[in-house]
Scaffold this active site. Structure first.
Site, PDB file in Angstrom:
ATOM      1  N   GLU A 170       0.856  -1.191   0.000  1.00 39.72           N
ATOM      2  CA  GLU A 170       0.000   0.000   0.000  1.00 39.72           C
ATOM      3  C   GLU A 170       0.891   1.240   0.000  1.00 39.72           C
ATOM      4  O   GLU A 170       2.019   1.200   0.527  1.00 39.72           O
ATOM      5  CB  GLU A 170      -0.885  -0.016   1.263  1.00 39.72           C
ATOM      6  CG  GLU A 170      -1.752   1.224   1.406  1.00 39.72           C
ATOM      7  CD  GLU A 170      -2.834   1.091   2.464  1.00 39.72           C
ATOM      8  OE1 GLU A 170      -2.885   0.057   3.154  1.00 39.72           O
ATOM      9  OE2 GLU A 170      -3.645   2.036   2.599  1.00 39.72           O
ATOM     10  N   GLU A 227     -12.568  -1.895   2.104  1.00 38.27           N
ATOM     11  CA  GLU A 227     -13.229  -1.749   3.416  1.00 38.27           C
ATOM     12  C   GLU A 227     -14.326  -0.677   3.394  1.00 38.27           C
ATOM     13  O   GLU A 227     -14.350   0.229   4.231  1.00 38.27           O
ATOM     14  CB  GLU A 227     -12.188  -1.441   4.499  1.00 38.27           C
ATOM     15  CG  GLU A 227     -11.218  -2.591   4.700  1.00 38.27           C
ATOM     16  CD  GLU A 227     -10.295  -2.446   5.911  1.00 38.27           C
ATOM     17  OE1 GLU A 227     -10.219  -1.348   6.499  1.00 38.27           O
ATOM     18  OE2 GLU A 227      -9.660  -3.452   6.267  1.00 38.27           O
ATOM     19  N   GLU A 280      -6.479  -9.262   3.426  1.00 43.02           N
ATOM     20  CA  GLU A 280      -5.639  -8.613   4.444  1.00 43.02           C
ATOM     21  C   GLU A 280      -5.663  -9.493   5.681  1.00 43.02           C
ATOM     22  O   GLU A 280      -6.735  -9.706   6.270  1.00 43.02           O
ATOM     23  CB  GLU A 280      -6.142  -7.207   4.797  1.00 43.02           C
ATOM     24  CG  GLU A 280      -5.834  -6.168   3.754  1.00 43.02           C
ATOM     25  CD  GLU A 280      -6.137  -4.742   4.229  1.00 43.02           C
ATOM     26  OE1 GLU A 280      -5.919  -4.431   5.410  1.00 43.02           O
ATOM     27  OE2 GLU A 280      -6.609  -3.950   3.381  1.00 43.02           O
TER      28      GLU A 280
HETATM   29  O1  AHR Z   1      -3.072  -2.773   6.147  1.00 42.18           O
HETATM   30  C1  AHR Z   1      -3.309  -1.587   6.865  1.00 42.18           C
HETATM   31  C2  AHR Z   1      -4.749  -1.099   6.731  1.00 42.18           C
HETATM   32  O2  AHR Z   1      -5.606  -1.986   7.401  1.00 42.18           O
HETATM   33  C3  AHR Z   1      -5.305  -1.032   5.340  1.00 42.18           C
HETATM   34  O3  AHR Z   1      -5.015   0.167   4.704  1.00 42.18           O
HETATM   35  C4  AHR Z   1      -6.788  -1.139   5.556  1.00 42.18           C
HETATM   36  O4  AHR Z   1      -7.437  -1.721   4.484  1.00 42.18           O
HETATM   37  C5  AHR Z   1      -6.900  -1.945   6.838  1.00 42.18           C
HETATM   38  O5  AHR Z   1      -7.781  -1.376   7.726  1.00 42.18           O
END
Ligand code: AHR
Length: 497
Positions: free
Chosen positions: A27, A173, A292
């Site tokens: 990210e 999310e 994730e």
């Molecule tokens: O991985 C860190 C964060 O955790 C991401 O940006 C988000 O999608 C999640 O809440």
């Protein structure tokens, strides 16, 4: 000595493992990109500013797909800011993580990195502050060969061949109130459906992932999945699951049982997908993308400078106990490989990551690197059905929990078998009695183990003591092998014909 038992039958398979279950995530957050994979001033950076030592480490992890560019970041991202001549790219406030994004790295740079790291991209589109139009334009930019506005823009930017990205996340999310452009389930379901339709109209070979719940504890969990899938079922291929784990109460026994929560989460989402499938009399199956997952809590309260560029954010330093839970989580994901087709260890470099770097300097591999690399490298093929008769121990959060958790993978040519196992018992050895049926000639050839470390022991730039070692090979006695699993251990027993 306590004993646990299991029987593996070659022809009793849960399913074929989709290699994308060993995915990860980069990210635009903290130093994942800037100072992580991209560090133009670094002595080991290549002509594109990509760190070759990091690429080598990613290759050792054998990650087949990497999600990009977020995460929360994507919900405020204009992809056009990150393509074209670097001197023209705008510097902007990045609202998800309160930093400044200079956009010197974007889609085309990431795709170059993917090629060099031998991995594919799982691209996310912004359905927070943007919508259908920006999403379909990005698919055109990435996947259309040439001859149109966006595909020619890519060619002009130096990427003659299409990036050919096959897997696309419909936002991130979107159930979370913290998300830029957060929506109700109805609003998001409609938007995801329309975006997926338009994106597939540009390239009908792509697959899409609809946002499920941000974690199993969300108040809207269940309703969110049912409502959004009811609206967008035919346009999507996967529903996402996210979950992070912590040991804030310093209760090791409960912490090492948390993959049981993950198992419940998976089973619940499978039920919801199949409920909608049944309700619609559909032949289409929506599978799961656990895109994730990780341990995340060590770095939560560390301050950083607001609006700075690429500060140290979410730089968890993992200990041995975390490595054991990572092993257990991987066992859970594999056990559910008939429905979990994609999963992403979040994240890959510097940000809650197995690989850590210094800007311009050294790197090291965290404790959690090792169980992931073992499973990713040796866990290719099919998962075998496995019922485990294990001694139990008591825990505060989960009551009785089996000492042993395990999963076994048979290679596609059926000449290799790997048994992955964790002994969660904190004090006692457990003898794991494994019977091999229909596997004549299969012999143990390697026993890799992580055990005997302090639970809070970590690796670092100066020394990395928490590493796997080879253990004594167990002997085969007829069709059974008895493997001694030390207390608190990660074990990989490889068999070959
Ligand atoms: O991985 C860190 C964060 O955790 C991401 O940006 C988000 O999608 C999640 O809440």
């Amino acid at each position: 000595m306590k004993t646990a038992k299991t029987t593996l039958v070659k022809s009793f398979k849960v399913g074929q493992i989709d290699k994308r279950i060993y995915g990860s995530f980069i990210e635009h957050l903290g130093r994942a990109v800037y100072g992580g994979i991209y560090d133009p001033g670094h002595p080991l950076a290549d002509e594109d500013g990509l760190r070759t030592d990091v690429i080598d480490s990613v290759k050792r992890l054998n990650v087949p797909i990497v999600r990009y560019p977020g995460g929360n970041f994507v919900s405020g991202y204009n992809w056009e800011d990150g393509v074209g001549p670097k001197e023209l790219r705008p510097k902007k406030l990045e609202l998800a993580w309160s930093v400044t994004e200079d956009n010197s790295f974007g889609t085309d740079e990431f795709m170059k990195w993917c090629k060099k790291a031998d991995t594919d991209c799982m691209m996310a589109v912004n359905l927070g502050t943007r919508g259908v139009d920006a999403a379909r334009n990005l698919v055109e930019y990435c996947n259309h060969p040439s001859g149109t506005f966006y595909s020619d823009m890519r060619v002009k930017n130096g990427a003659k061949e299409p990036h050919n990205i096959k897997l696309w996340c419909l936002g991130n999310e979107m159930d979370g109130p913290w998300q830029l452009g957060h929506k109700t389930a109805e609003d998001y379901g409609l938007l995801a459906n329309e975006a997926a339709k338009a994106m597939k109209a540009v390239d009908n070979s792509i697959e899409t992932v609809i946002c499920g719940s941000s974690n199993y504890g969300m108040r809207t969990f269940g309703e969110w999945e049912a409502t959004t899938l009811d609206i967008a079922y035919d346009a999507v291929n996967y529903v996402s699951l996210h979950q992070y784990f912590d040991n804030r109460c310093d209760d090791t026994a409960s912490f090492l049982a948390k993959n049981m929560d993950m198992e419940r989460f998976i089973k619940s989402v499978v039920s919801i997908c199949d409920y909608i499938k049944g309700k619609k009399h559909s032949n289409h199956t929506v599978n799961l993308s656990f895109d994730e997952w990780n341990v995340w809590y060590h770095s939560n309260d560390i301050p950083f400078d607001k609006w700075s560029k690429a500060p140290h954010q979410l730089e968890d330093i993992y200990n041995f106990e975390d490595a054991l839970l990572i092993g257990l989580i991987l066992i859970t994901l594999l056990r559910n490989c008939d429905r979990v087709k994609v999963a992403c260890l979040a994240q890959l470099v510097n940000v809650i990551a197995p690989i850590m770097t210094e800007n311009g300097g050294r790197m090291f591999e965290q404790t959690i690197f090792y169980p992931f690399s073992h499973v990713s490298n040796f866990g290719r093929g099919s998962v075998l059905y496995q019922v485990i008769d294990s001694p139990m121990h008591d825990t505060r959060e989960f009551s009785l929990v089996p000492d042993i958790d395990s999963v076994s993978v048979l290679s596609d040519d059926e000449n290799e078998l790997t048994v992955f196992a964790v002994n969660r018992n904190e004090k006692e050895d457990v003898l794991f009695d494994v019977r091999l049926i229909e596997m004549d000639g299969m012999k143990p050839v390697e026993f890799i183990q992580m055990s005997g470390f302090g639970l809070k022991e970590t690796n670092g730039f100066d020394s990395s003591p928490v590493k796997p070692k080879n253990a004594e090979l167990p002997e085969l006695d007829g069709d059974r092998v008895q493997i001694k699993l030390p207390p608190l251990s990660w074990n990989v027993v490889r068999f070959k014909k």
